[in-house]
Design a protein around this motif. Sequence first.
Motif, PDB file in Angstrom:
ATOM      1  N   ALA A  32      48.129 -39.567  40.595  1.00 49.65           N
ATOM      2  CA  ALA A  32      49.512 -39.637  39.828  1.00 49.65           C
ATOM      3  C   ALA A  32      50.498 -38.223  40.480  1.00 49.65           C
ATOM      4  N   LEU A  33      49.135 -37.494  41.189  1.00 49.63           N
ATOM      5  CA  LEU A  33      49.446 -36.626  42.286  1.00 49.63           C
ATOM      6  C   LEU A  33      49.968 -36.835  43.529  1.00 49.63           C
ATOM      7  N   GLN A  39      50.692 -32.090  50.569  1.00 46.07           N
ATOM      8  CA  GLN A  39      49.642 -31.907  51.842  1.00 46.07           C
ATOM      9  C   GLN A  39      48.986 -33.362  52.505  1.00 46.07           C
ATOM     10  N   ALA A  40      49.092 -34.223  50.906  1.00 44.95           N
ATOM     11  CA  ALA A  40      48.115 -35.209  50.751  1.00 44.95           C
ATOM     12  C   ALA A  40      49.036 -36.424  51.615  1.00 44.95           C
ATOM     13  N   VAL A  41      48.603 -36.776  52.529  1.00 46.93           N
ATOM     14  CA  VAL A  41      49.819 -38.214  53.462  1.00 46.93           C
ATOM     15  C   VAL A  41      48.923 -38.641  53.125  1.00 46.93           C
ATOM     16  N   GLU A  42      47.663 -39.156  52.247  1.00 47.78           N
ATOM     17  CA  GLU A  42      46.728 -40.401  51.623  1.00 47.78           C
ATOM     18  C   GLU A  42      46.569 -39.987  50.617  1.00 47.78           C
ATOM     19  N   LEU A  43      46.205 -40.641  49.594  1.00 49.36           N
ATOM     20  CA  LEU A  43      45.518 -40.474  47.973  1.00 49.36           C
ATOM     21  C   LEU A  43      44.962 -41.520  47.684  1.00 49.36           C
ATOM     22  N   LEU A  80      48.827 -28.554  40.416  1.00 52.01           N
ATOM     23  CA  LEU A  80      48.680 -29.714  39.355  1.00 52.01           C
ATOM     24  C   LEU A  80      47.402 -30.353  39.858  1.00 52.01           C
ATOM     25  N   HIS A  81      46.753 -30.282  41.114  1.00 48.45           N
ATOM     26  CA  HIS A  81      45.291 -30.424  41.107  1.00 48.45           C
ATOM     27  C   HIS A  81      44.516 -29.644  40.765  1.00 48.45           C
ATOM     28  N   LEU A  82      44.409 -28.465  40.029  1.00 50.67           N
ATOM     29  CA  LEU A  82      44.176 -27.728  39.588  1.00 50.67           C
ATOM     30  C   LEU A  82      43.804 -28.480  38.241  1.00 50.67           C
ATOM     31  N   GLU A  83      44.686 -28.804  37.546  1.00 46.80           N
ATOM     32  CA  GLU A  83      44.439 -29.092  36.078  1.00 46.80           C
ATOM     33  C   GLU A  83      44.119 -30.836  36.174  1.00 46.80           C
ATOM     34  N   VAL A  84      43.629 -31.588  37.388  1.00 50.02           N
ATOM     35  CA  VAL A  84      43.095 -32.335  37.083  1.00 50.02           C
ATOM     36  C   VAL A  84      42.117 -32.771  37.773  1.00 50.02           C
ATOM     37  N   VAL A  85      41.410 -30.937  37.845  1.00 48.73           N
ATOM     38  CA  VAL A  85      39.966 -30.614  38.138  1.00 48.73           C
ATOM     39  C   VAL A  85      39.623 -30.185  36.997  1.00 48.73           C
TER      40      VAL A  85
END
Length: 102
Positions: A32-33, A39-43, A80-85
């Motif tokens: 979902a990110l 910043q994330a070119v690929e995920l 948003l990343h920290l929520e997943v973390v």
Amino acid sequence: MIKHIVMWTLKDQAEGRDKAANAAEMQSRLLALKGKLPQAVELEVAVGGEIFAAVPETDVVLSSSFRTKEDLQTYAVHPLHLEVVEFIKKVVSERRVVDYEV
């Protein structure tokens, strides 16, 4: 380009779910990110220990790419990343990370 690989081993039970359900939830939250963090070119996220022959105790793998180290650092502290973390920390028993330049 910076490659960021994270491998997790999950707890058998956590947050009222079994390992398979938490792996699926992790995959969903991580994917979902995509598109929300420029910043994330690929995920990419892979789930299922049977597909990781070299590291059989691994349940979930994240493979992501960033243009610069600074982009990776920005991603790491993005809300948003920290929520997943926060969720991941509750369901994981072990975490392994490797970052390298390509």
